[in-house]
Design an enzyme around this catalytic site. Structure first.
Site, mmCIF file in Angstrom:
data_model
loop_
_atom_site.group_PDB
_atom_site.id
_atom_site.type_symbol
_atom_site.label_atom_id
_atom_site.label_comp_id
_atom_site.label_asym_id
_atom_site.label_seq_id
_atom_site.Cartn_x
_atom_site.Cartn_y
_atom_site.Cartn_z
ATOM 1 N NE ARG A 1 -28.068 -43.550 1.307
ATOM 2 C CZ ARG A 1 -26.818 -43.933 1.548
ATOM 3 N NH1 ARG A 1 -25.830 -43.062 1.484
ATOM 4 N NH2 ARG A 1 -26.544 -45.199 1.824
ATOM 5 C CG ASP B 1 -31.334 -46.406 11.958
ATOM 6 O OD1 ASP B 1 -30.686 -46.874 12.910
ATOM 7 O OD2 ASP B 1 -30.972 -46.522 10.777
ATOM 8 N NE ARG C 1 -31.800 -38.937 5.568
ATOM 9 C CZ ARG C 1 -30.925 -38.109 6.098
ATOM 10 N NH1 ARG C 1 -31.280 -36.889 6.431
ATOM 11 N NH2 ARG C 1 -29.673 -38.463 6.298
ATOM 12 N NE ARG D 1 -30.811 -50.430 3.969
ATOM 13 C CZ ARG D 1 -29.719 -51.105 3.629
ATOM 14 N NH1 ARG D 1 -29.271 -51.074 2.394
ATOM 15 N NH2 ARG D 1 -29.049 -51.787 4.520
ATOM 16 C CE1 TYR E 1 -24.617 -50.687 13.120
ATOM 17 C CE2 TYR E 1 -26.244 -52.402 13.541
ATOM 18 C CZ TYR E 1 -25.542 -51.604 12.651
ATOM 19 O OH TYR E 1 -25.763 -51.732 11.308
#
Length: 321
Positions: free
Chosen positions: A41, A86, A50, A37, A164
């Site tokens: 963010r 992703d 973003r 990552r 998921y």
């Protein structure tokens, strides 16, 4: 090398191949480092880019993915880039709806509940063509990297994606997905097969598009099996002792990891000490430094820089002594 400075696939010639050489088990002058990552963010420029569109629209824009992939490399002397994407683009390509809920994470409005729900899924053979935007992002990024460092591609494993799709989002217990394994073994096999059939051409397509390495992550419970599964690199989370891991896999596999990401909340001096200890434990060769998990959004970019610099500095010193 060709005279025009382009490599065999028409991509710019690679200038820093330390990461790839470590992956292949060749000697390196220092330990290469990147962060899971690293395009995330915690970077103000990432948040700014973003903000323009929702998460999966960003994933579908090769230009945006390329920009986000390159941002951390402008700040830190990282030894690899990892494509911004992703793992859930694969269930999307199979026809499932996925939304990214701010503050909560990914959500599937209609998860798989019954065996017949598998009939809603598209043919896995179409997945690679549905995900052309990822391949475009990889090719564009390889060009823009101009040979600076290698580019990593990735995908979620079949079981990860199944959890998921059945749970409807992230889950700490995975109870619904495990329930499928016990109560619907046939359907579970069928779903895992569909995912595998989708993932294989997807990963092959990533490499064809210009991604230069893919590895197994968080597999400490199966380290010995993984080390014999044909992977060149096995990533470790921070719960694994480096010396134990090295005993398990021997000298034929490159290990990657595994500083607890929370260590980056420490002072820069302490980060340096923790990195030194980690490098001592893993040893100088067949090793790629990383965190044991992804960077968290509230981390200080300065401390990420301190981590990267400490790896380069201490690993050079380690080789001199």
């Amino acid at each position: 090398m060709e005279a025009n400075g382009l490599g065999p696939q028409g991509f710019p010639e690679l200038k820093n191949d330390t990461f790839l050489r470590a992956a292949w088990g060749e000697e390196t002058d220092y330990t290469p480092v990147w962060c899971m990552r690293q395009a995330g963010r915690y970077l103000p420029e990432f948040r700014e880019t973003r903000a323009a569109q929702d998460f999966f629209s960003t994933c579908r824009s090769p230009e945006a993915c390329c920009e986000l992939t390159l941002q951390p490399l402008r700040r830190f002397p990282l030894d690899a880039a990892i494509i911004f994407s992703d793992i859930l683009v694969v269930p999307q390509a199979l026809g499932m709806e996925v939304t990214m809920v701010p503050g909560k994470g990914p959500s599937f409005p209609e998860p798989l509940r019954e065996e017949q729900d598998l009939e809603r899924l598209r043919d896995p053979a179409v997945v690679a063509s549905e995900l052309g935007y990822v391949f475009q992002a990889i090719t564009l990024t390889r060009q823009r990297l101009a040979g600076r460092v290698p580019l990593i591609g990735f995908a979620g494993a079949p079981w990860t994606l199944m959890t998921y799709m059945v749970e409807g989002g992230g889950s700490s217990t995975m109870a619904q997905a495990k329930r499928w394994l016990y109560q619907r073994p046939q359907a579970s096999h069928q779903l895992l097969r569909i995912l595998t059939d989708a993932l294989v051409p997807y990963l092959v397509g990533q490499v064809a598009a210009g991604a230069q390495i893919i590895f197994a992550k968080d597999g400490h419970f199966a380290l010995e099996q993984l080390s014999q599964a044909g992977y060149e690199v096995v990533g470790l989370d921070w719960t694994v002792a480096p010396k134990k891991a090295r005993e398990c896999v021997g000298k034929t596999v490159t290990l990657q990891g595994n500083l607890d990401p929370c260590a980056l909340y420490a002072s820069e001096e302490e980060i340096g000490q923790l990195v030194k200890q980690m490098l001592d434990d893993f040893g100088p060769q067949r090793y790629i430094a990383n965190l044991g998990h992804g960077l968290y959004p509230d981390m200080d970019p300065e401390h990420v820089g301190a981590f990267v610099d400490a790896v380069h500095k201490h690993s050079r010193l380690l080789r001199q002594n």
